[in-house]
Design an enzyme around this catalytic site. Structure first.
Site, PDB file in Angstrom:
ATOM      1  N   CYS A  46     -25.856  -2.869 -18.363  1.00 29.60           N
ATOM      2  CA  CYS A  46     -25.339  -3.005 -17.012  1.00 29.60           C
ATOM      3  C   CYS A  46     -24.645  -3.257 -16.128  1.00 29.60           C
ATOM      4  CB  CYS A  46     -26.817  -3.025 -16.359  1.00 29.60           C
ATOM      5  SG  CYS A  46     -26.371  -1.853 -14.876  1.00 29.60           S
ATOM      6  N   CYS A  49     -26.339  -4.864 -13.285  1.00 34.93           N
ATOM      7  CA  CYS A  49     -26.921  -6.320 -13.199  1.00 34.93           C
ATOM      8  C   CYS A  49     -26.797  -7.117 -14.446  1.00 34.93           C
ATOM      9  CB  CYS A  49     -28.385  -5.940 -13.218  1.00 34.93           C
ATOM     10  SG  CYS A  49     -29.605  -4.871 -14.347  1.00 34.93           S
ATOM     11  N   CYS A  64     -18.528  14.935 -26.101  1.00 30.77           N
ATOM     12  CA  CYS A  64     -18.765  15.580 -24.417  1.00 30.77           C
ATOM     13  C   CYS A  64     -17.893  14.859 -24.114  1.00 30.77           C
ATOM     14  CB  CYS A  64     -20.197  15.270 -24.920  1.00 30.77           C
ATOM     15  SG  CYS A  64     -21.179  13.252 -24.337  1.00 30.77           S
ATOM     16  N   CYS A  95     -31.633   2.102 -15.108  1.00 33.85           N
ATOM     17  CA  CYS A  95     -31.390   0.553 -15.608  1.00 33.85           C
ATOM     18  C   CYS A  95     -33.000   0.781 -15.037  1.00 33.85           C
ATOM     19  CB  CYS A  95     -30.593  -0.057 -15.191  1.00 33.85           C
ATOM     20  SG  CYS A  95     -30.344  -1.672 -15.758  1.00 33.85           S
ATOM     21  N   CYS A  98     -32.437  -2.746 -12.893  1.00 30.98           N
ATOM     22  CA  CYS A  98     -32.157  -3.143 -11.093  1.00 30.98           C
ATOM     23  C   CYS A  98     -32.160  -1.018 -10.325  1.00 30.98           C
ATOM     24  CB  CYS A  98     -30.575  -2.929 -11.413  1.00 30.98           C
ATOM     25  SG  CYS A  98     -29.509  -2.109 -12.465  1.00 30.98           S
ATOM     26  N   HIS A 101     -28.469   4.227 -11.820  1.00 32.87           N
ATOM     27  CA  HIS A 101     -28.473   5.763 -12.812  1.00 32.87           C
ATOM     28  C   HIS A 101     -27.273   5.266 -13.640  1.00 32.87           C
ATOM     29  CE1 HIS A 101     -27.663   9.859 -13.239  1.00 32.87           C
ATOM     30  NE2 HIS A 101     -26.059   9.523 -13.472  1.00 32.87           N
ATOM     31  N   ASP A 108     -30.390  16.407 -27.942  1.00 28.50           N
ATOM     32  CA  ASP A 108     -29.792  17.111 -28.925  1.00 28.50           C
ATOM     33  C   ASP A 108     -28.246  15.948 -29.908  1.00 28.50           C
ATOM     34  OD1 ASP A 108     -27.826  16.145 -27.400  1.00 28.50           O
ATOM     35  OD2 ASP A 108     -26.506  18.641 -26.532  1.00 28.50           O
ATOM     36  N   ARG A 116     -29.473  11.905 -27.340  1.00 25.29           N
ATOM     37  CA  ARG A 116     -28.112  11.891 -26.958  1.00 25.29           C
ATOM     38  C   ARG A 116     -27.846  11.245 -26.003  1.00 25.29           C
ATOM     39  NH1 ARG A 116     -24.345  14.931 -24.853  1.00 25.29           N
ATOM     40  NH2 ARG A 116     -25.324  16.463 -24.772  1.00 25.29           N
ATOM     41  N   CYS A 118     -26.048  10.175 -22.519  1.00 25.77           N
ATOM     42  CA  CYS A 118     -24.865  10.243 -22.048  1.00 25.77           C
ATOM     43  C   CYS A 118     -24.607   9.727 -21.035  1.00 25.77           C
ATOM     44  CB  CYS A 118     -24.600  12.003 -22.020  1.00 25.77           C
ATOM     45  SG  CYS A 118     -23.434  12.628 -21.635  1.00 25.77           S
TER      46      CYS A 118
END
Length: 129
Positions: A46, A49, A64, A95, A98, A101, A108, A116, A118
């Site tokens: 992450c 953190c 993708c 995460c 912390c 996002h 899929d 997956r 992403c």
């Protein structure tokens, strides 16, 4: 131990792009992230953190535009939250350490997990093996 910081502390630690993605749930442009086509051996952590989230063995090219993984390195490192923003229904990944996002997880994936993850490159750091 969970990391808890004020938004002001996060703003001081992260670049504007990292703050936008990690703390404001933004998304980097597809195919623009440094880890999209990165396949070195090691672990992905992450960016906020330092918690270890994924290893290189779970990474695959999903075409993708974002780094994709088929599983977290250890169950419980990532939490999921329903995301109905932008007229879509998706599962956001954060995460667990912390609350930052990371991206979204989809059912899929082409591997045996069927998942997956992403992930935005700006949400990650990499530690080479």
């Amino acid at each position: 131990m969970k990391v808890i910081k004020s938004e002001e502390e996060w703003k001081k630690q992260l670049s504007p792009e990292e703050y936008y993605i990690l703390r404001e749930k933004g998304t980097e442009a597809p195919y623009s992230g440094k880890f999209n086509m990165h396949f070195e051996k090691g672990v992905y952590t992450c960016k906020a953190c330092g918690a270890v989230l994924f290893d290189s063995y779970s990474k695959f090219n999903s075409h993708c535009g974002w780094p994709s993984f088929d599983q977290e390195i250890v169950k419980g490192r990532i939490t999921e939250k329903l995301d109905t923003s932008h007229g879509m229904t998706r599962m956001e990944i954060l995460c667990a350490n912390c609350g930052s996002h990371l991206g979204h997880v989809f059912n899929d994936g082409p591997t045996k997990t069927g998942l997956r993850y992403c992930v935005n490159s700006a949400s990650l750091d990499f530690v080479e093996e």
